[in-house]
Design an enzyme around this catalytic site. Structure first.
Site, short mmCIF file in Angstrom:
data_model
loop_
_atom_site.label_atom_id
_atom_site.label_comp_id
_atom_site.label_asym_id
_atom_site.label_seq_id
_atom_site.Cartn_x
_atom_site.Cartn_y
_atom_site.Cartn_z
N GLU A 84 0.70 -1.20 0.03
CA GLU A 84 0.06 0.08 -0.09
C GLU A 84 0.74 1.32 -0.09
O GLU A 84 0.54 2.16 -0.52
CB GLU A 84 -0.93 0.04 1.27
CG GLU A 84 -2.41 -0.73 0.89
CD GLU A 84 -2.04 -2.27 1.19
OE1 GLU A 84 -1.06 -2.86 1.45
OE2 GLU A 84 -2.88 -3.12 0.74
N HIS A 151 -12.48 -4.85 8.35
CA HIS A 151 -13.20 -4.69 7.21
C HIS A 151 -14.40 -3.64 7.22
O HIS A 151 -15.38 -3.66 6.50
CB HIS A 151 -13.42 -5.88 6.29
CG HIS A 151 -12.29 -6.92 6.17
ND1 HIS A 151 -12.03 -7.62 6.89
CD2 HIS A 151 -11.90 -6.96 5.13
CE1 HIS A 151 -10.88 -8.46 6.58
NE2 HIS A 151 -10.85 -8.07 5.33
#
Ligand SMILES: Cc1ncc(C[n+]2csc(CCOP(=O)(O)OP(=O)(O)O)c2C)c(N)n1
Lengths: 349, 356
Positions: A84, A151
């Site tokens: 990322e 999540h």
């Protein structure tokens, strides 16, 4: 008007089934609207390209980029490793060289894995150098899908704090499309949060004009009311609208303001609403302490004091991980009944 | 595979005794080396006298790495340096006067007073990234520039520099790995000055060299002697040509020693004295090139003296320019965050005055 489609989102909100198409009457889901915006912007401007994990042949974890690889090729739809910091760095470096990258985060949760590149580079580079960074970072955020701690995050406070990055969080398909197109055309970095609970649930007629834009920085009153203003965003716009409908049947008139953009916040629309209702309920899915609701509440308290007939009230989850079990998640995140109760308490002032 | 570095730098053997550049370029190279060394020494002196605000990060002893790698770049190639690499930025073309204005927080500095010291860059002019502290944060950004060159079919190369300590950070791996997967036109340089602040190599990585890490990424790795600017230059030139030809990244480890503390405030008591004496006596990249060019008859003692006079004059001009440049206007502090306020595309206010 938007319709709610009762779809089972599946584990963690994933949608492994195809993205689907617009209905014959022009209605599109939020998911389709986002994909349409990206598709049209890539058709319009060849400097626009995408990068991210599993976005190519697989079409992305939620199928936003399904079909893009076939149309635009591997030079404009780039699968990256799980890196990322580097995904964001690549977006920045290529933007410095004149491209307009759109980077997908598989979940907005993993923006924390790229934190330094986002907060330090993306947010602070232009101020010190004058080099524009037209970068869009997009990803599914939010809860209500039984996806638990890793999540379900709402990362907007993390990145609103540092400055230098615009943040949008649409709740409706048409807004999602128009804001995505504005984000891609903006010369500043934009964090675009897609609420995964909305993806396949909400449908409405979405404009087909390739230049249909929703300006960044403008909130929208999604339901007019006179007794209490509910200021909110994302999935909670829909929950607030449902609560307002129920309240109307009991004679309480709630106005629902959808922020749509978190940075820069549209103070004018918020304050105009308070001037009308004199009561503010700020409903936010980001945490209560130092969350977006805290900021909106402080702004109202500071700038609309003379209009207020009741204390500014916040409804938001505590600063804790989002739990998994249905009973725990429901207790943790604001629900329609919580909103109704809070509005009734406020309207009693 | 990694090659072994020369244990000592004998000037006569520099670059294998041959001259890899035309003589006039070698003389220009000596000028840059001497200018950067002199700048480094004088700025430290001003800092110690309390006449320079902020911080300084000396790159002394490592000029061979900085000048060597940057010399091999073209104007359109991009450079992604750290706080330690001001010499590389000056080599790339930054104007010493504006660099000095930056050190004194003036409006004519490259960041218009928004940052200080070597946290500088000039993307619009010389294609250098405005340095950020977080290490090695420019490595992932260099991947992006290299990706753009590849996607647009431009023949440019990105070159990033970081220190030995920075190689321990996860994004160092992420960036090199990603660039290797896509065979991007980028050169990864590690300025191994043997210390990361106070931490020696042995506490940063458990293998003998950084260059050998290249094997794990499937790219070439070379280890060169930072005391020999021409050896560094030749390694960088080969890596840059390789990148430009589409053959992907190379890792270059250039070994030197940090002669001064981490920053101006650090007396570096942890530095073993024999090591420092050895490097200053035997691995001085500035003196080595000077001795080499004298021995080769490329310059005379008189030429060198004239060069030094020029360097001193350039520094004085920079100093005067910096102190005459106004401070930024306080009201401009909040401008330039967003593109649309136009701060960076218009002339800045210059009424900030020169007294502070
Ligand atoms: C991510 C990060 N952590 C800590 C620091 C503080 N810091 C600044 S320089 C430095 C040492 C860097 O060592 P090295 O990478 O070898 O480069 P050098 O300074 O020796 O050139 C440290 C720890 C930083 N800049 N960035």
């Amino acid at each position: 008007m938007a319709t709610t489609v009762k779809l089972d989102a599946g584990a963690a909100g994933h949608g492994a089934e195809p993205r689907g198409k617009r209905d014959d009457d022009g209605q599109a889901t939020y998911l389709i609207a986002i994909a349409e915006a990206l598709w049209e912007e890539m058709e319009r401007d060849e400097r626009v390209y995408m990068l991210g994990e599993d976005i190519g042949a697989y079409g992305g974890a939620f199928k936003v980029t399904e079909g893009f690889l076939d149309r635009f090729g591997s030079g404009r739809v780039i699968d990256t490793p799980i890196a990322e910091e580097t995904i964001v760095g690549m977006a920045v470096g290529s933007a410095m060289e004149g491209l307009r990258p759109v980077a997908e985060f598989q979940y907005a949760d993993f923006m924390s894995s790229g934190f330094d590149s986002i907060a330090t580079v993306l947010g602070r580079y232009h101020y010190r150098s004058g080099v524009p960074l037209p970068v869009v970072l997009r990803g599914p955020s939010g809860g209500y899908v039984r996806a638990s701690s890793f999540h379900s995050v709402n990362p907007e406070p993390w990145f609103a704090y540092g400055g230098g990055i615009k943040i949008v969080a649409p709740a409706f398909p048409a807004d999602a499309k128009g804001l995505m197109k504005s984000a891609v055309r903006d010369d500043n970095p934009v964090l675009y949060l897609e609420h995964k609970w909305i993806y396949r649930r909400i449908k409405e007629t979405v404009p087909t004009d390739p230049d249909f834009l929703v300006p960044i920085g403008e909130a929208a009153v999604k339901r007019e009311g006179t007794d209490v203003s509910i200021i909110t965003s994302g999935a909670l716009v829909h929950k607030s609208l449902e609560a307002a409908e129920n309240l109307a049947q009991r004679g309480v008139s709630a106005e629902v303001v959808d922020l749509r953009t978190i940075v820069p916040i549209d103070e004018e629309t918020v304050l105009n609403s308070i001037a009308k209702t004199s009561r503010a309920l700020v409903v936010s899915e980001s945490y209560r302490f130092v969350g977006i609701g805290a900021e909106v509440g402080a702004t109202i308290a500071e700038k609309a004091f003379e209009h207020l007939d009741a204390p500014v009230t916040r409804l938001s989850p505590p600063n804790m991980p989002v739990p998994f079990s249905p009973t725990l998640e429901d207790a943790f995140l604001p629900q329609v009944a919580d909103i109704e109760r809070a509005v009734e308490e406020l309207s009693a002032w | 595979m990694a090659t072994e570095v020369d244990p000592t730098t004998a000037p006569a053997e520099m670059s294998g005794g041959s001259r890899p550049l035309p003589d006039d370029e070698l003389v220009r190279m000596l000028h840059v080396l001497k200018l950067c060394r002199y700048f480094d020494e004088r700025m430290e002196a001003l800092y110690r006298q309390g006449r320079l605000p902020g911080a300084i990060y000396s790159g002394r002893g490592q000029e061979g790495t900085h000048v060597g790698v940057t010399w091999a770049l073209r104007a359109d190639d991009s450079l992604f340096p750290t706080h330690r690499d001001l010499t590389a930025q000056l080599t790339k073309g930054l104007d010493l006067k504006r660099v000095m204005a930056q050190f004194w927080g003036r409006i004519d500095g490259y960041t218009r007073g928004r940052d200080g010291n070597s946290h500088i860059g000039d993307w619009q002019g010389n294609k250098t990234f405005t340095v950020m502290s977080h290490l090695p944060i420019a490595y992932p950004v260099a991947v992006g520039a290299a990706l753009a060159y590849k996607l647009k079919g431009e023949p440019n190369v990105a070159l990033a520099i970081c220190g030995d300590g920075s190689t321990s950070n996860g994004r160092w791996h992420e960036a090199i790995n990603t660039s290797a997967i896509h065979r991007l036109p980028v050169v990864w340089v590690v300025n191994n000055n043997q210390f990361a602040y106070s931490t020696p190599n042995a506490l940063e990585f458990p293998i003998p060299t950084i260059a050998e890490r290249s094997v794990a990424y499937g790219i070439p790795g070379v280890r060169v002697d930072g005391g020999d600017v021409l050896e560094v230059f030749e390694a960088a030139r080969a890596a840059i040509e390789r990148a430009r030809a589409g053959d992907g990244p190379t890792l270059i480890e250039s070994v030197s020693l940090r002669w001064r503390g981490h920053a101006g405030h650090d007396p570096a008591k942890y530095m073993p004295d024999e090591l420092l004496q050895d490097y200053m006596a035997n691995h001085d990249p500035v003196r080595n090139l000077e001795d080499f060019l004298l021995a080769e008859g490329v310059v005379t003692e008189n030429d060198v003296d004239a060069l030094m006079e020029r360097v001193e004059a350039e520094f004085e001009q920079g100093y005067e320019y910096a102190l005459a440049s106004p401070f930024p206007e306080p009201a401009d502090a909040t401008k330039g965050l967003w593109v649309e306020d136009g701060y960076w595309t218009s002339e800045p206010g210059r009424a900030g005055g020169t007294e502070a």
